[in-house]
Design a protein around this motif. Sequence first.
Motif, mmCIF file in Angstrom:
data_model
loop_
_atom_site.group_PDB
_atom_site.id
_atom_site.type_symbol
_atom_site.label_atom_id
_atom_site.label_comp_id
_atom_site.label_asym_id
_atom_site.label_seq_id
_atom_site.Cartn_x
_atom_site.Cartn_y
_atom_site.Cartn_z
ATOM 1 N N GLY A 1 -11.010 -1.485 52.561
ATOM 2 C CA GLY A 1 -11.094 -0.554 51.438
ATOM 3 C C GLY A 1 -11.944 -1.115 50.312
ATOM 4 O O GLY A 1 -12.720 -0.389 49.673
ATOM 5 N N ALA B 1 -15.332 0.466 48.892
ATOM 6 C CA ALA B 1 -15.447 0.751 47.455
ATOM 7 C C ALA B 1 -16.734 0.181 46.880
ATOM 8 O O ALA B 1 -17.401 0.820 46.043
ATOM 9 C CB ALA B 1 -14.238 0.195 46.713
ATOM 10 N N ASP C 1 -6.989 -0.059 41.179
ATOM 11 C CA ASP C 1 -6.232 1.163 40.926
ATOM 12 C C ASP C 1 -6.459 2.180 42.046
ATOM 13 O O ASP C 1 -5.518 2.816 42.530
ATOM 14 C CB ASP C 1 -6.649 1.748 39.578
ATOM 15 C CG ASP C 1 -5.766 2.909 39.158
ATOM 16 O OD1 ASP C 1 -4.536 2.792 39.278
ATOM 17 O OD2 ASP C 1 -6.311 3.945 38.731
ATOM 18 N N VAL C 2 -7.710 2.312 42.479
ATOM 19 C CA VAL C 2 -8.036 3.252 43.552
ATOM 20 C C VAL C 2 -7.369 2.838 44.864
ATOM 21 O O VAL C 2 -6.894 3.686 45.633
ATOM 22 C CB VAL C 2 -9.570 3.342 43.736
ATOM 23 C CG1 VAL C 2 -9.925 4.071 45.030
ATOM 24 C CG2 VAL C 2 -10.211 4.045 42.550
ATOM 25 N N LEU C 3 -7.300 1.527 45.113
ATOM 26 C CA LEU C 3 -6.732 1.021 46.360
ATOM 27 C C LEU C 3 -5.219 0.858 46.299
ATOM 28 O O LEU C 3 -4.586 0.504 47.306
ATOM 29 C CB LEU C 3 -7.373 -0.322 46.725
ATOM 30 C CG LEU C 3 -8.884 -0.307 47.012
ATOM 31 C CD1 LEU C 3 -9.374 -1.717 47.337
ATOM 32 C CD2 LEU C 3 -9.213 0.640 48.152
ATOM 33 N N LEU D 1 -11.821 4.840 52.726
ATOM 34 C CA LEU D 1 -11.362 5.586 51.550
ATOM 35 C C LEU D 1 -11.348 7.084 51.821
ATOM 36 O O LEU D 1 -12.139 7.603 52.603
ATOM 37 C CB LEU D 1 -12.277 5.295 50.351
ATOM 38 C CG LEU D 1 -12.425 3.826 49.929
ATOM 39 C CD1 LEU D 1 -13.287 3.740 48.679
ATOM 40 C CD2 LEU D 1 -11.069 3.182 49.683
ATOM 41 N N THR D 2 -10.460 7.764 51.146
ATOM 42 C CA THR D 2 -10.411 9.223 51.217
ATOM 43 C C THR D 2 -11.481 9.801 50.302
ATOM 44 O O THR D 2 -11.985 9.106 49.398
ATOM 45 C CB THR D 2 -9.039 9.740 50.768
ATOM 46 O OG1 THR D 2 -8.871 9.436 49.368
ATOM 47 C CG2 THR D 2 -7.915 9.100 51.567
ATOM 48 N N GLU E 1 -11.059 11.725 47.899
ATOM 49 C CA GLU E 1 -10.538 11.657 46.528
ATOM 50 C C GLU E 1 -10.742 10.266 45.932
ATOM 51 O O GLU E 1 -11.111 10.134 44.752
ATOM 52 C CB GLU E 1 -9.043 12.010 46.521
ATOM 53 C CG GLU E 1 -8.721 13.467 46.841
ATOM 54 C CD GLU E 1 -8.869 13.797 48.319
ATOM 55 O OE1 GLU E 1 -9.010 14.994 48.651
ATOM 56 O OE2 GLU E 1 -8.871 12.851 49.157
ATOM 57 N N GLN E 2 -10.525 9.234 46.737
ATOM 58 C CA GLN E 2 -10.749 7.877 46.249
ATOM 59 C C GLN E 2 -12.227 7.634 45.960
ATOM 60 O O GLN E 2 -12.580 7.012 44.946
ATOM 61 C CB GLN E 2 -10.238 6.861 47.277
ATOM 62 C CG GLN E 2 -8.729 6.779 47.377
ATOM 63 C CD GLN E 2 -8.286 5.870 48.505
ATOM 64 O OE1 GLN E 2 -8.726 6.031 49.646
ATOM 65 N NE2 GLN E 2 -7.411 4.914 48.209
ATOM 66 N N GLU E 3 -13.106 8.114 46.835
ATOM 67 C CA GLU E 3 -14.541 7.987 46.589
ATOM 68 C C GLU E 3 -14.931 8.705 45.308
ATOM 69 O O GLU E 3 -15.757 8.204 44.525
ATOM 70 C CB GLU E 3 -15.328 8.541 47.772
ATOM 71 C CG GLU E 3 -15.280 7.682 49.019
ATOM 72 C CD GLU E 3 -16.328 8.119 50.032
ATOM 73 O OE1 GLU E 3 -17.122 9.020 49.721
ATOM 74 O OE2 GLU E 3 -16.350 7.542 51.139
ATOM 75 N N ARG F 1 -13.178 9.221 42.651
ATOM 76 C CA ARG F 1 -12.763 8.457 41.469
ATOM 77 C C ARG F 1 -13.738 7.338 41.162
ATOM 78 O O ARG F 1 -14.045 7.052 40.001
ATOM 79 C CB ARG F 1 -11.356 7.892 41.688
ATOM 80 C CG ARG F 1 -10.255 8.947 41.672
ATOM 81 C CD ARG F 1 -8.898 8.307 41.870
ATOM 82 N NE ARG F 1 -8.595 7.355 40.806
ATOM 83 C CZ ARG F 1 -7.572 6.509 40.836
ATOM 84 N NH1 ARG F 1 -6.770 6.473 41.895
ATOM 85 N NH2 ARG F 1 -7.348 5.688 39.830
ATOM 86 N N LEU F 2 -14.244 6.697 42.204
ATOM 87 C CA LEU F 2 -15.225 5.639 42.000
ATOM 88 C C LEU F 2 -16.551 6.203 41.517
ATOM 89 O O LEU F 2 -17.196 5.634 40.628
ATOM 90 C CB LEU F 2 -15.433 4.858 43.301
ATOM 91 C CG LEU F 2 -14.266 3.977 43.743
ATOM 92 C CD1 LEU F 2 -14.414 3.582 45.199
ATOM 93 C CD2 LEU F 2 -14.173 2.730 42.863
#
Length: 326
Positions: free
Chosen positions: A10, A14, A28-30, A155-156, A158-160, A162-163
């Motif tokens: 992950g 990221a 935070d994302v992970l 990563l999902t 949504e996680q991508e 956020r980054l």
Amino acid sequence: MIEPDDLDRGLIHALHVDARAPFTLIADVLGSSTQTVVRRYRRLHAEGGLRVVALPSPRSARTHQWFVRLTAATRTAHDIAVALARRPDTSWVRLTSGGTEIVAIIHTAPSGPDAHSLLLRDIPRTAGITAVSAHYLLHTYLGGPTAWRGRVGVLTPEQEARLRAHDAPAGAGAEGEEPYTLTDADLRLLAVLREDARTSYAELAAATGSTPATVTRRLAELRSRGALFFDVDIEPAVLGATVSALLWMQVAPSRLDEVATELAGHEELAVVAATTGPTNLVAHALCRDAEALHHYLTRRVALDAITRIETAPVLRTYKAAATLRG
């Protein structure tokens, strides 16, 4: 060899999404702590060869790129590869084909008295080299800013997202717009980022004789103009790819774009590029083992437009995008 878990993978993913994302945001994302993410990054750096680098886009650097294949005696191939890897105008230096062939990407100026001196003068005169072929890189379908899928997929969306919300806008410039030409100040900034793209703004300012605010604005502008991109170097074996091979393919010109576009979607490939020469398409395959490479070559690359394919196993990497390997 380090065995990465989901958190390690992950983190690598990221860094592909945003190479300069703060560790606090990545953690935070992970769903981890900042201390843990920093510790994992340092371990991957020390044991897995992880490096985050910034590279100029060829159009902004106004350089040409050549895939060069050098045939050398086994006893001299290692020394020649090391010498090439140490040069600032080379990247992607590899030893293939039983230790008798060196493949490298050489970056040359478009004009000038010494524009192609390495190709035309220095290499042919090097003792131990018995054959040279140079293939001008015409178009990259996969590689450079586009990550090998073996490094992503953790990563999902949504996680991508956020980054990317933190990420400075990046692009290739407006269509038809002249490529941005890097200034001397830009090149000084890139020289530092080439060593470590996560260098802080304060350190960048100190290294370039500027201010943090100025380098922050400059870097954001370079990214928005598509003048640079970030790459993540890591030993493929860390991610489970123990067999690496270059595929030199001859494709009917009328179907080159079709074939290259299809191959660029294959998860086994990290690079797909069109070149000049008797083989006009080159790809870099990364597979779990020899059986997986055999399966890929016989069942997935068997396209009728490919009239010839030469498979050259990679025995050793001396230099990746910008990083010297031990």
